[in-house]
Design an enzyme around this catalytic site. Structure first.
Site, PDB file in Angstrom:
ATOM      1  N   PHE A 108     -49.401 -16.953  30.107  1.00 32.65           N
ATOM      2  CA  PHE A 108     -48.497 -16.053  30.828  1.00 32.65           C
ATOM      3  C   PHE A 108     -47.067 -16.364  30.403  1.00 32.65           C
ATOM      4  CE2 PHE A 108     -45.875 -14.465  34.216  1.00 32.65           C
ATOM      5  CZ  PHE A 108     -46.444 -13.230  34.447  1.00 32.65           C
ATOM      6  N   ARG A 149     -36.257 -12.356  33.482  1.00 29.11           N
ATOM      7  CA  ARG A 149     -36.197 -11.254  32.527  1.00 29.11           C
ATOM      8  C   ARG A 149     -35.025 -11.402  31.548  1.00 29.11           C
ATOM      9  NH1 ARG A 149     -39.722  -7.095  34.141  1.00 29.11           N
ATOM     10  NH2 ARG A 149     -39.899  -6.742  36.366  1.00 29.11           N
ATOM     11  N   GLU A 152     -43.121  -1.111  24.475  1.00 27.38           N
ATOM     12  CA  GLU A 152     -43.579  -1.965  25.581  1.00 27.38           C
ATOM     13  C   GLU A 152     -43.378  -3.421  25.202  1.00 27.38           C
ATOM     14  OE1 GLU A 152     -43.972  -2.574  28.461  1.00 27.38           O
ATOM     15  OE2 GLU A 152     -45.992  -2.273  29.239  1.00 27.38           O
ATOM     16  N   ASP A 153     -43.140  -4.248  26.190  1.00 30.17           N
ATOM     17  CA  ASP A 153     -42.920  -5.668  25.929  1.00 30.17           C
ATOM     18  C   ASP A 153     -44.194  -6.385  25.504  1.00 30.17           C
ATOM     19  OD1 ASP A 153     -44.110  -5.374  28.392  1.00 30.17           O
ATOM     20  OD2 ASP A 153     -42.500  -6.331  29.525  1.00 30.17           O
ATOM     21  N   ASP A 157     -51.803  -6.659  27.018  1.00 29.56           N
ATOM     22  CA  ASP A 157     -52.635  -7.744  27.535  1.00 29.56           C
ATOM     23  C   ASP A 157     -54.084  -7.233  27.583  1.00 29.56           C
ATOM     24  OD1 ASP A 157     -52.957 -10.271  28.800  1.00 29.56           O
ATOM     25  OD2 ASP A 157     -52.822  -9.356  30.767  1.00 29.56           O
TER      26      ASP A 157
HETATM   27  P1  5GP Z   1     -52.182  -4.736  30.374  1.00 30.64           P
HETATM   28  O1  5GP Z   1     -53.069  -5.812  30.931  1.00 30.64           O
HETATM   29  O2  5GP Z   1     -52.461  -3.443  31.028  1.00 30.64           O
HETATM   30  O3  5GP Z   1     -52.254  -4.668  28.863  1.00 30.64           O
HETATM   31  O4  5GP Z   1     -50.705  -5.158  30.716  1.00 30.64           O
HETATM   32  C1  5GP Z   1     -50.183  -4.838  31.965  1.00 30.64           C
HETATM   33  C2  5GP Z   1     -48.864  -5.446  32.240  1.00 30.64           C
HETATM   34  O5  5GP Z   1     -49.096  -6.780  32.657  1.00 30.64           O
HETATM   35  C3  5GP Z   1     -47.856  -5.561  31.126  1.00 30.64           C
HETATM   36  O6  5GP Z   1     -47.133  -4.392  30.903  1.00 30.64           O
HETATM   37  C4  5GP Z   1     -46.952  -6.639  31.713  1.00 30.64           C
HETATM   38  O7  5GP Z   1     -46.057  -6.056  32.623  1.00 30.64           O
HETATM   39  C5  5GP Z   1     -47.942  -7.514  32.459  1.00 30.64           C
HETATM   40  N1  5GP Z   1     -48.263  -8.716  31.696  1.00 30.64           N
HETATM   41  C6  5GP Z   1     -49.352  -8.963  30.947  1.00 30.64           C
HETATM   42  N2  5GP Z   1     -49.281 -10.191  30.412  1.00 30.64           N
HETATM   43  C7  5GP Z   1     -48.114 -10.719  30.822  1.00 30.64           C
HETATM   44  C8  5GP Z   1     -47.458 -11.975  30.585  1.00 30.64           C
HETATM   45  O8  5GP Z   1     -47.915 -12.879  29.880  1.00 30.64           O
HETATM   46  N3  5GP Z   1     -46.238 -12.125  31.190  1.00 30.64           N
HETATM   47  C9  5GP Z   1     -45.675 -11.188  31.977  1.00 30.64           C
HETATM   48  N4  5GP Z   1     -44.486 -11.453  32.515  1.00 30.64           N
HETATM   49  N5  5GP Z   1     -46.271  -9.998  32.221  1.00 30.64           N
HETATM   50  C10 5GP Z   1     -47.466  -9.776  31.641  1.00 30.64           C
END
Ligand code: 5GP
Length: 201
Positions: A176, A189, A123-124, A127
């Site tokens: 972000f 991207r 995963e990239d 969060d």
């Molecule tokens: P989670 O909050 O469930 O850990 O992350 C959910 C999704 O939110 C990540 O897979 C990603 O797609 C998006 N996300 C969270 N933080 C960022 C950020 O700083 N930049 C971007 N582009 N997407 C984010």
């Protein structure tokens, strides 16, 4: 003639891209060094195995490609041989309108039977931790031999549920970020580095 963009880059480290000014947070060089280090760790831990890399779309597209290529290349400097992996993808949309429950909607499933397989989710970014927690729970029910997570960047300050990836490229501040697979409204991207949108060009 020097372009406006190259002047910005040369003097400030800011990049003009797609009509926006992006401030670099993790350079392309650093991203690639992180990918190489993660490949070293994965090689060490999966010796003699053929893991299935499961990239989470769309964001992990570039990362899983580079990681798989790095594993396939090997690293003669540390005696790392080329390592075979299989690759699959799944796509989810986070939260489906409700950020509080952590509900994640599956848009595309993997096509591999993972029972008894060594699965590495790629995963990239992590969060709040909700998306990966949900995905792990879904895949665990299919009885893989092992199920670990590799993320490129982590924002630990934002965590809402306990989640600790087995492999992390780098922890970053609570900003972000875009680039290297990460989008803002589907854009940015294909930037080769990770950065923050700081304003209009
Ligand atoms: P989670 O909050 O469930 O850990 O992350 C959910 C999704 O939110 C990540 O897979 C990603 O797609 C998006 N996300 C969270 N933080 C960022 C950020 O700083 N930049 C971007 N582009 N997407 C984010």
């Amino acid at each position: 003639m020097a372009t406006h963009q190259s002047e910005i880059q040369a003097h400030t480290g800011l990049i003009e891209f797609n009509g926006q000014i992006i401030e670099k947070m993790v350079s392309e060089h650093e991203v690639q060094a992180m990918v190489q280090r993660l490949a070293d760790e994965i090689y060490r831990d999966y010796a003699g195995k053929k893991p299935l890399l499961v990239g989470i779309l769309k964001g992990a597209n570039l990362f899983v490609g580079d990681l798989a290529r790095e594993l396939g290349r090997g690293n003669p400097e540390i005696g790392r041989l080329p390592m075979p992996v299989e690759i699959d993808f799944l796509q989810v949309s986070s939260y489906a309108g409700d950020t509080s429950t952590g509900h994640v909607e599956k848009k595309m499933d993997i096509s591999t039977d993972i029972k008894g397989r060594d699965v590495l989710l790629v995963e990239d970014i992590v969060d709040t931790g909700k998306t990966l927690t949900w995905i792990k729970k879904q895949l665990q029910e299919r009885q893989p031999a092992s199920l670990n997570v590799c993320v490129l960047v982590d924002k630990p300050e934002r965590r809402e549920v306990y989640f600790k990836p087995e492999y992390t490229g780098k922890s970053i501040p609570n900003k972000f970020v875009v680039g290297y697979g990460l989008d803002f409204n589907q854009e940015f991207r294909n930037l080769p580095f990770i950065g923050i949108v700081v304003g209009q060009a």
